[in-house]
Design an enzyme around this catalytic site. Structure first.
Site, PDB file in Angstrom:
ATOM      1  N   LYS A  59      20.639  98.735   5.709  1.00  0.00           N
ATOM      2  CA  LYS A  59      20.455 100.111   5.232  1.00  0.00           C
ATOM      3  C   LYS A  59      19.006 100.570   5.359  1.00  0.00           C
ATOM      4  O   LYS A  59      18.749 101.742   5.670  1.00  0.00           O
ATOM      5  CB  LYS A  59      20.925 100.253   3.792  1.00  0.00           C
ATOM      6  CG  LYS A  59      20.067  99.576   2.745  1.00  0.00           C
ATOM      7  CD  LYS A  59      20.590  99.853   1.353  1.00  0.00           C
ATOM      8  CE  LYS A  59      19.730  99.156   0.300  1.00  0.00           C
ATOM      9  NZ  LYS A  59      18.368  99.707   0.235  1.00  0.00           N
ATOM     10  N   THR A  60      18.045  99.670   5.122  1.00  0.00           N
ATOM     11  CA  THR A  60      16.645 100.068   5.242  1.00  0.00           C
ATOM     12  C   THR A  60      16.315 100.414   6.685  1.00  0.00           C
ATOM     13  O   THR A  60      15.578 101.368   6.963  1.00  0.00           O
ATOM     14  CB  THR A  60      15.720  98.948   4.739  1.00  0.00           C
ATOM     15  OG1 THR A  60      16.071  98.617   3.390  1.00  0.00           O
ATOM     16  CG2 THR A  60      14.265  99.395   4.771  1.00  0.00           C
ATOM     17  N   ASP A 245      17.780 106.521  -1.155  1.00  0.00           N
ATOM     18  CA  ASP A 245      18.149 105.104  -1.118  1.00  0.00           C
ATOM     19  C   ASP A 245      18.805 104.717  -2.438  1.00  0.00           C
ATOM     20  O   ASP A 245      18.505 105.279  -3.490  1.00  0.00           O
ATOM     21  CB  ASP A 245      16.890 104.268  -0.879  1.00  0.00           C
ATOM     22  CG  ASP A 245      17.201 102.817  -0.571  1.00  0.00           C
ATOM     23  OD1 ASP A 245      18.358 102.498  -0.228  1.00  0.00           O
ATOM     24  OD2 ASP A 245      16.277 101.982  -0.661  1.00  0.00           O
ATOM     25  N   GLU A 246      19.721 103.736  -2.405  1.00  0.00           N
ATOM     26  CA  GLU A 246      20.386 103.205  -3.604  1.00  0.00           C
ATOM     27  C   GLU A 246      21.023 104.335  -4.422  1.00  0.00           C
ATOM     28  O   GLU A 246      20.862 104.403  -5.647  1.00  0.00           O
ATOM     29  CB  GLU A 246      19.377 102.427  -4.474  1.00  0.00           C
ATOM     30  CG  GLU A 246      18.654 101.300  -3.749  1.00  0.00           C
ATOM     31  CD  GLU A 246      19.518 100.073  -3.495  1.00  0.00           C
ATOM     32  OE1 GLU A 246      20.749 100.139  -3.748  1.00  0.00           O
ATOM     33  OE2 GLU A 246      18.990  99.062  -3.016  1.00  0.00           O
ATOM     34  N   GLN A 276      27.655  97.702  -5.502  1.00  0.00           N
ATOM     35  CA  GLN A 276      26.400  97.174  -6.022  1.00  0.00           C
ATOM     36  C   GLN A 276      25.819  98.058  -7.122  1.00  0.00           C
ATOM     37  O   GLN A 276      24.627  98.002  -7.414  1.00  0.00           O
ATOM     38  CB  GLN A 276      25.380  97.003  -4.886  1.00  0.00           C
ATOM     39  CG  GLN A 276      25.818  95.998  -3.832  1.00  0.00           C
ATOM     40  CD  GLN A 276      24.747  95.727  -2.805  1.00  0.00           C
ATOM     41  OE1 GLN A 276      23.701  95.138  -3.109  1.00  0.00           O
ATOM     42  NE2 GLN A 276      24.987  96.131  -1.569  1.00  0.00           N
ATOM     43  N   ARG A 626      23.486  87.686  -2.199  1.00  0.00           N
ATOM     44  CA  ARG A 626      22.073  87.381  -1.979  1.00  0.00           C
ATOM     45  C   ARG A 626      21.941  86.156  -1.082  1.00  0.00           C
ATOM     46  O   ARG A 626      20.863  85.898  -0.547  1.00  0.00           O
ATOM     47  CB  ARG A 626      21.344  87.079  -3.301  1.00  0.00           C
ATOM     48  CG  ARG A 626      21.305  88.176  -4.354  1.00  0.00           C
ATOM     49  CD  ARG A 626      20.861  89.496  -3.827  1.00  0.00           C
ATOM     50  NE  ARG A 626      22.009  90.305  -3.445  1.00  0.00           N
ATOM     51  CZ  ARG A 626      21.953  91.371  -2.668  1.00  0.00           C
ATOM     52  NH1 ARG A 626      20.813  91.749  -2.153  1.00  0.00           N
ATOM     53  NH2 ARG A 626      23.041  92.062  -2.370  1.00  0.00           N
TER      54      ARG A 626
END
Length: 754
Positions: A59-60, A245-246, A276, A626
């Site tokens: 995503k980044t 973002d997020e 998430q 993770r």
């Protein structure tokens, strides 16, 4: 993408230097490195866009490439772009990656957190709402102090209305865009009405100070944009492209801010993953991402489902668990990487053994991964204690992320200060820390007089307290309050001669009523702090059961090893310990998720709330994803949380596909309900047994007086007394060089050797 692109001169002011950017070659190469779905997300520039970005899907990269693409296509100048996220770390990383992609530093590009963006806006526009441009920003401690002052003005009891709880209620109101007047209109009942009074006075005092609290930064910006059409249109026209973002972590005020900033162009791109969304407890509203298409009609939805982080086994396991949630859009993560190792599930007797087993596994994996590429994740901060102690015993370097070391937490340091003063009445540092904790009415003025008297007399502050009648400046009510404190400390100075450290600590904490006090101050935060206090008692009792001379002095000597970090070299290669919430956005080769028991993970308080239970499951999903290569899970049959209690495996373990899990049983005792672990409805798999098993008693009949046994800590010993039977079997064993110790056979891991 336009194929007849010609270089264009961008004028970007910084120190009167004009840079000539030729982005074409770099961005063309950048686009070739994207997968087809990422390419679609980057090049779909017009109108509202929702990018559902699964864990590890890049995503980044999409966000940064999208900014570079907009600039290279000359769709906007840098100052026309706004990118917002939640942490300064994420914002700085985004800026750096954009600059790297474009080969130069881009100025006038706004990449910031929600709060820093609003602070900048308010610096320019505060006059429109009657504030000076040089306003002060109060942090949490400043806000709490002001709330206390307001309560004093209103003659409200801090016991009846704990200030931290009042601060939290006001914060929640602001995040929901309720000002003091609106809150008062909705208030019902005595307690809410008093909170409304505090809120109203607090706001007046803030304004008199020319200050905003942290929540005001967004709250006041939203109010400004609602009330002032001219300013609203100015920023709508400026920011032609908005990136978020997020997005799953946004609350109501952040959602309203974005809606107000989006102009007629409607060019807003939000990136997030509803699976998430783990911050509902602090106001995040998952409905913001679930309802994006309704809020922005005609929105396009693109799903990033190719994972570049984890093995297929880890992805399948995490996806199977999260599929049990209802509040989700759904996605199918996949990867081109290898299948990978199975998940390992370790079943242990207690928290101490859990820590030992996990550290053993980490040590074994040092052949495969650096220490810094491994992490231990837990649900609550209190769980770190057993792992920290195990790591220190082995001199293995580690770092706590997202929290402080167990023995550095305030509530633990407060208890330790009492114990230090009881052990050494000359310890003025510990005296100052706890003379008015819990609150006794001994003020700072009195404390300073005490210190001055002690300096003049050449004595410790505690010694002066014993002779307080000799000092005229310390007479009256303060003297009587100090005498009560001295009586308490003197009592425990006498008790320490006859009690082991476990009993002494437990009696002291009970008398001070610290857990009850912490919970009364703030039910949400206080409960975690109370659990830390209970964990400290467990540590003291474990010391008492494991050491030949469990005295206060010996305990404090041992604890000093846990607080003296100077003995460890400062190197980068450290094992990381953190809560699952703190792990968001990070990744490691090996992840250990510990404490997978009902009531701990998921927390017991979520059992009756389907939405909160789904958030716990999302937390499991975040933790699992993770991991790049290996995922280890663990649970303990007995967990010392407010006393001994048998544990039940977490429902999340039962939701895992059995074929993907390798289970290893380290338990020496197992109740009937724990002999098997049902992994899914209709199937049950027997746990493999350890080949080198400790003695598992059968009613205790062979544990008779005179038998020689081997204890894992104390070594060889002889049974000299037997009390009780079955699970209540209590043994007195004489160990050479250590003396006689009382041990519960159920938990002792004894081997009969003679």
């Amino acid at each position: 993408m336009a194929q007849n692109f010609k270089p264009r001169r961008f004028s970007i002011a910084k120190k009167n230097v004009i840079f000539i950017f030729n982005f074409f070659a770099m961005t063309e190469q950048m686009l070739k490195q994207l997968n087809p779905v990422q390419y679609e997300a980057v090049t779909t520039t017009e109108g509202p866009l929702l990018v559902i970005a699964g864990a590890g899907s890049g995503k980044t990269r999409v966000l940064t490439c999208r900014v570079a693409h907009i600039l290279s296509e000359r769709l906007a100048r840098p100052h026309n772009i706004l990118a917002v996220t939640f942490t300064n770390k994420a914002a700085n990383e985004m800026k750096e990656r954009i600059n790297t992609l474009l080969g130069t530093e881009i100025f006038q590009l706004t990449v910031a957190t929600f709060h820093s963006f609003c602070a900048r806006l308010l610096r320019k526009e505060a006059a429109a709402i009657g504030y000076p441009s040089n306003f002060t920003i109060f942090d949490e401690e400043d806000s709490l102090s002001l709330i206390k002052n307001c309560m004093d003005e209103l003659n409200l009891s801090r016991n009846q209305f704990p200030p931290p709880a009042q601060r939290r209620k006001i914060s929640t109101a602001k995040n929901n865009l309720l000002d003091a007047d609106e809150f008062a209109e909705k208030a019902g009942g005595y307690f809410e009405t008093r909170t409304a009074e505090i809120y109203s006075l607090y706001e007046r005092r803030l304004r008199e100070c020319g200050a905003f609290d942290f929540d005001d930064l967004i709250f006041q910006t939203v109010k400004l944009l609602i009330l002032n059409e001219e300013i609203r249109k100015k920023y709508q026209e400026r920011f032609k492209y908005i990136l978020v973002d997020e997005y799953q972590d946004t609350n109501h005020s952040q959602y309203r801010l974005l809606k107000l900033l989006v102009g007629e162009h409607r060019n807003i791109c939000v990136v997030g993953d509803e699976d998430q969304s783990i911050y509902g407890w602090r106001g995040a509203d998952i409905s913001n991402i679930l309802n994006f298409e309704k809020d922005f009609p005609g929105a396009r939805v693109i799903k990033l489902e190719q994972n570049y982080r984890s093995t297929n086994v880890i992805l399948e396991a995490a996806s199977t668990v999260i599929a049990n949630n209802i509040s989700r859009k759904g996605k199918t993560l996949w990867t081109e990487t290898e299948s990978g190792d199975k998940l390992q599930l370790f079943m242990t007797d207690n928290a101490s053994e859990e820590a030992s087993v996990i550290i053993d596994c980490i040590t074994e994996n040092l052949k495969r991964y650096p220490l810094k590429e491994m992490v231990i994740l837990y649900r609550t901060n209190a769980q770190s204690r057993t792992f920290e102690e195990a790591l220190r015993r082995r001199n293995m370097p580690y770092q706590i992320v997202g929290g402080v070391s167990f023995y550095q937490r305030k509530e633990i340091k407060d208890v330790m200060a009492y114990l230090k003063l009881i052990a050494n009445p000359n310890d003025d540092v510990s005296f100052r820390r706890i003379v008015n904790y819990p609150r006794r009415g001994i003020g700072q003025t009195t404390l300073e007089k005490l210190a001055q008297s002690a300096r003049r007399a050449g004595k410790s502050m505690y010694q002066v307290c014993h002779e307080i009648d000799k000092f005229e400046e310390l007479s009256g009510r303060p003297a009587n309050l100090i005498k009560k404190f001295v009586t308490l400390v003197d009592l425990y100075m006498r008790k320490k001669e006859n009690l082991d450290i476990g009993e002494l600590t437990e009696q002291l904490i009970d008398e001070l009523k610290l857990p009850e006090l912490l919970i009364a101050e703030d039910p949400l935060v206080g409960k975690n702090r109370a659990e830390n206090i209970e964990e400290f008692i467990v540590a003291a009792n474990e010391f008492a059961s494991q050491y030949a001379e469990p005295t206060l002095d010996n305990f404090l000597t041992e604890i000093s090893l846990y607080t003296d970090l100077d003995q460890y070299s400062e190197i980068d290669d450290k094992l990381t310990l953190m809560t699952l919430h703190s792990a968001k956005g990070l990744e490691f080769d090996l992840v250990c998720m510990v404490g997978l028991e009902e009531g701990l993970f998921p927390l017991a308080r979520t059992f009756d709330n389907p939405m909160e239970l789904e958030e716990e499951r999302r937390l499991f999903y975040v933790g699992a994803t993770r991991a790049r290569k290996n995922l280890l899970l663990s649970m303990a049959s007995v967990r010392n949380r407010f006393g001994y209690a048998e544990s039940i495996p977490s429902r999340f373990l039962k939701e895992l596909p059995p074929a993907l899990v390798e289970m290893v049983d380290y338990r020496t005792y197992r109740s009937d309900s724990e002999s098997t672990l049902s992994l899914e409805s209709g199937s049950s798999e027997r746990l493999p047994e350890k080949t080198d098993r400790y003695y598992e008693y059968e009613g205790g009949e062979i544990m008779s007086i005179g038998r020689i046994v081997q204890h894992p800590t104390f070594g060889r010993g002889k049974i000299v007394k037997v009390e009780g039977s079955g699970e209540s079997l209590l043994l007195e064993i004489f160990f050479t060089g250590l003396g006689t110790k009382k041990i519960m056979a159920k938990y002792a891991k004894l081997k009969i050797v003679g």
